[in-house]
Design a protein around this motif. Structure first.
Motif, PDB file in Angstrom:
ATOM      1  N   LYS A 430       0.822  -1.205   0.000  1.00  0.00           N
ATOM      2  CA  LYS A 430       0.000   0.000   0.000  1.00  0.00           C
ATOM      3  C   LYS A 430       0.860   1.259   0.000  1.00  0.00           C
ATOM      4  O   LYS A 430       0.658   2.173  -0.816  1.00  0.00           O
ATOM      5  CB  LYS A 430      -0.919  -0.008   1.220  1.00  0.00           C
ATOM      6  N   TYR A 431       1.837   1.315   0.906  1.00  0.00           N
ATOM      7  CA  TYR A 431       2.656   2.521   1.019  1.00  0.00           C
ATOM      8  C   TYR A 431       3.644   2.641  -0.139  1.00  0.00           C
ATOM      9  O   TYR A 431       4.012   3.756  -0.531  1.00  0.00           O
ATOM     10  CB  TYR A 431       3.362   2.546   2.370  1.00  0.00           C
ATOM     11  N   TYR A 432       4.085   1.510  -0.691  1.00  0.00           N
ATOM     12  CA  TYR A 432       4.941   1.539  -1.873  1.00  0.00           C
ATOM     13  C   TYR A 432       4.197   2.209  -3.036  1.00  0.00           C
ATOM     14  O   TYR A 432       4.728   3.099  -3.711  1.00  0.00           O
ATOM     15  CB  TYR A 432       5.334   0.110  -2.254  1.00  0.00           C
ATOM     16  N   GLN A 434       1.642   4.176  -2.808  1.00  0.00           N
ATOM     17  CA  GLN A 434       1.350   5.561  -2.455  1.00  0.00           C
ATOM     18  C   GLN A 434       2.541   6.464  -2.761  1.00  0.00           C
ATOM     19  O   GLN A 434       2.382   7.555  -3.318  1.00  0.00           O
ATOM     20  CB  GLN A 434       0.994   5.629  -0.959  1.00  0.00           C
ATOM     21  N   VAL A 435       3.739   6.012  -2.409  1.00  0.00           N
ATOM     22  CA  VAL A 435       4.945   6.796  -2.671  1.00  0.00           C
ATOM     23  C   VAL A 435       5.181   6.930  -4.175  1.00  0.00           C
ATOM     24  O   VAL A 435       5.453   8.021  -4.686  1.00  0.00           O
ATOM     25  CB  VAL A 435       6.174   6.140  -1.994  1.00  0.00           C
ATOM     26  N   LYS A 436       5.093   5.800  -4.899  1.00  0.00           N
ATOM     27  CA  LYS A 436       5.344   5.813  -6.338  1.00  0.00           C
ATOM     28  C   LYS A 436       4.345   6.702  -7.078  1.00  0.00           C
ATOM     29  O   LYS A 436       4.709   7.434  -8.016  1.00  0.00           O
ATOM     30  CB  LYS A 436       5.292   4.389  -6.888  1.00  0.00           C
ATOM     31  N   ALA A 437       3.069   6.641  -6.671  1.00  0.00           N
ATOM     32  CA  ALA A 437       2.045   7.468  -7.311  1.00  0.00           C
ATOM     33  C   ALA A 437       2.311   8.946  -7.072  1.00  0.00           C
ATOM     34  O   ALA A 437       2.215   9.774  -7.980  1.00  0.00           O
ATOM     35  CB  ALA A 437       0.662   7.090  -6.791  1.00  0.00           C
ATOM     36  N   ALA A 438       2.656   9.279  -5.832  1.00  0.00           N
ATOM     37  CA  ALA A 438       2.945  10.675  -5.493  1.00  0.00           C
ATOM     38  C   ALA A 438       4.147  11.186  -6.277  1.00  0.00           C
ATOM     39  O   ALA A 438       4.143  12.313  -6.797  1.00  0.00           O
ATOM     40  CB  ALA A 438       3.200  10.801  -3.991  1.00  0.00           C
ATOM     41  N   GLU A 439       5.187  10.349  -6.387  1.00  0.00           N
ATOM     42  CA  GLU A 439       6.393  10.769  -7.110  1.00  0.00           C
ATOM     43  C   GLU A 439       6.125  10.916  -8.600  1.00  0.00           C
ATOM     44  O   GLU A 439       6.715  11.783  -9.259  1.00  0.00           O
ATOM     45  CB  GLU A 439       7.528   9.778  -6.852  1.00  0.00           C
ATOM     46  N   GLU A 440       5.217  10.100  -9.148  1.00  0.00           N
ATOM     47  CA  GLU A 440       4.860  10.244 -10.558  1.00  0.00           C
ATOM     48  C   GLU A 440       4.160  11.571 -10.796  1.00  0.00           C
ATOM     49  O   GLU A 440       4.406  12.255 -11.801  1.00  0.00           O
ATOM     50  CB  GLU A 440       3.973   9.083 -11.007  1.00  0.00           C
ATOM     51  N   TYR A 452      12.430   8.489  -3.033  1.00  0.00           N
ATOM     52  CA  TYR A 452      12.542   7.713  -1.796  1.00  0.00           C
ATOM     53  C   TYR A 452      13.143   6.347  -2.113  1.00  0.00           C
ATOM     54  O   TYR A 452      12.674   5.633  -3.008  1.00  0.00           O
ATOM     55  CB  TYR A 452      11.159   7.541  -1.162  1.00  0.00           C
ATOM     56  N   GLU A 453      14.216   6.023  -1.419  1.00  0.00           N
ATOM     57  CA  GLU A 453      14.899   4.744  -1.634  1.00  0.00           C
ATOM     58  C   GLU A 453      14.319   3.693  -0.698  1.00  0.00           C
ATOM     59  O   GLU A 453      14.482   3.776   0.516  1.00  0.00           O
ATOM     60  CB  GLU A 453      16.402   4.895  -1.391  1.00  0.00           C
ATOM     61  N   PHE A 454      13.626   2.722  -1.267  1.00  0.00           N
ATOM     62  CA  PHE A 454      13.036   1.657  -0.465  1.00  0.00           C
ATOM     63  C   PHE A 454      14.114   0.650  -0.052  1.00  0.00           C
ATOM     64  O   PHE A 454      14.917   0.217  -0.885  1.00  0.00           O
ATOM     65  CB  PHE A 454      11.938   0.924  -1.245  1.00  0.00           C
TER      66      PHE A 454
END
Length: 469
Positions: A430-432, A434-440, A452-454
């Motif tokens: 879920k949070y992965y 969320q981060v990827k969508a926001a960064e796009e 953000y480096e996972f």
């Protein structure tokens, strides 16, 4: 400290247990505060000291022009806490158990926006909101955190409640230190207030005889308008209400005055079903006389947003979201002359969009700050899923305000869950996303940011899906 004290009859047994425990520990009754165990034992046995009437008579608190003795001041605090709590409910639409779970530290915030809808410390448009923990949730449909938009008065009401209960919370057990509400009737050992007691306190204080709730002819007119089928009340009856009715009242007036759409109200009330939201606001169309004026203002505001978005695209500024990206691609294909002729030129005008909205040829509702949806059938879930908004064919994303905040929340939650060994595949995925969508979105808007480096242990938990590469 060696002073003289004789416990009253009702306190005698607790004192016997206390003094016996001191003897067993080898601690003198009058130890002049030298042994920290003295107070620990005192608290352990909840030992009571009766405050003498002579001392209580010296107690005096002045608030404005009013002076309060011991008993009156306690009643004042209880009443003020109940009234401020009621305002928090009435001006946000949250449930009592959601108010009960509100955080003393993070419960109230405000964000300022400029005229373009961008977050700004100097902006004149201020949104006030209360953050709490949702109730009636299922793990696969929404998170536990929820935000309720409120007014400036609602924010002040929260601070009043917090100010009243803060001194009491300092005496809570460590496990209860995060709770907002204290039992104001307990004079000695301050403990958290139970959820049912909070509801009872609010209801009792607003149904007392010193409030005039006798139904007049005018009141009956409003009641019959809001619910033509009601037969429970008659003129001169006394109206009693429950705290949960504040949710129904908020829904009724927000829809009745067209201050809120059903999808937005569904999100505000954290309903899982649009049918439930419509039931709350049933009969709100009794405000029919106000519709034309309010609708005109709403259409004007929506038209201004449409015109602003197209003006930005005409100026070469970036717009994200599936519809925004599609429009930018179309403009690029047509070249610089796209907005010079015909309908495309009229799209820069507010009047054009007023006509489109009025005739039902266009639709717009705000999903989040700077994020707009043009789908008339959009029912909006309780929480916004950015991964669906990124490429949604109906969405315009004007700025990064919401995306940036969503990314920060996701990054913080990942680290917090890792720290507590609670991160699992579901939350990691879920949070992965969320981060990827926001960064796009931030990339589409050319907003400078560090990716953000996972960590590998997080990536190993992420469940592969169509939207997760």
């Amino acid at each position: 400290m060696g002073g003289r004290y004789t416990p009253g009859k009702s306190y005698k047994k607790s004192w016997e247990r206390f003094t016996h425990a001191l003897d067993e520990a080898g601690i003198p009754l009058a130890d002049k505060g030298e042994d920290h165990r003295w107070m620990e034992i005192f608290n352990l046995f909840e030992t009571h000291i009766l405050i003498k009437d002579a001392r209580l008579q010296k107690f005096k608190v002045c608030i404005g022009d009013s002076s309060y003795g011991w008993a009156d001041f306690r009643r004042y605090l209880v009443s003020m806490s109940a009234k401020a709590s009621w305002l928090c409910l009435a001006l946000s639409g949250m449930r009592v158990d959601e108010l009960y779970r509100i955080s003393p530290v993070y419960g109230a915030q405000k964000i300022s926006f400029d005229k373009n809808g961008c977050e700004s410390d100097t902006g004149k448009e201020i949104i006030y909101f209360l953050t709490t923990r949702q109730s009636k949730i299922t793990l696969n449909s929404q998170t536990k955190d929820d935000v309720f938009v409120t007014t400036k008065v609602g924010l002040k009401a929260f601070h009043v409640v917090n100010a009243i209960h803060t001194p009491f919370r300092s005496r809570f057990a460590e496990d209860d230190s995060h709770r907002m509400f204290a039992n104001l009737l307990d004079l000695f050992y301050f403990t958290q207030l139970e959820k049912s007691s909070l509801a009872a306190s609010i209801q009792i204080n607003f149904n007392k005889d010193n409030f005039d709730f006798i139904l007049t002819a005018e009141d009956m007119g409003y009641l019959q308008t809001s619910d033509p089928t009601q037969t429970s009340f008659k003129q001169s009856d006394k109206f009693h209400f429950t705290p949960h009715q504040t949710r129904r009242s908020l829904a009724y007036y927000l829809i009745g005055y067209e201050l809120c759409s059903f999808p937005a109200l569904k999100q505000q009330l954290s309903h899982l079903s649009m049918a439930m939201t419509r039931w709350y606001a049933r009969n709100a169309y009794s405000f029919e006389k106000l519709y034309s004026e309010i609708r005109k203002e709403r259409v004007t505001q929506q038209a201004e947003i449409f015109a602003r978005i197209y003006q930005k695209m005409a100026n070469g500024e970036r717009i994200a979201g599936g519809k925004g990206q599609a429009m930018i691609a179309e403009i690029s294909r047509e070249g610089e002359s796209y907005f010079e002729y015909g309908v495309n030129k009229r799209k820069l005008s507010k009047d054009y969009w007023i006509d489109q909205l009025t005739n039902g040829k266009a639709h717009l509702h705000a999903v989040a700050p700077g994020l707009y949806c043009t789908n008339t059938l959009c029912s909006m879930r309780i929480n916004i899923d950015l991964s669906e908004c990124v490429d949604c064919e109906y969405d315009y994303i004007e700025n990064v305000v919401y995306a940036e905040g969503s990314r920060m929340d996701a990054m913080r939650n990942i680290e917090l869950l890792k720290e507590n060994n609670e991160l699992n595949s579901s939350s990691a995925t879920k949070y992965y996303m969320q981060v990827k969508a926001a960064e796009e979105i931030m990339d589409d808007l050319e907003f400078e940011h560090d990716k953000y480096e996972f960590a590998e242990d997080v990536l190993s938990l992420v469940i592969p899906t169509k939207t997760v590469a």
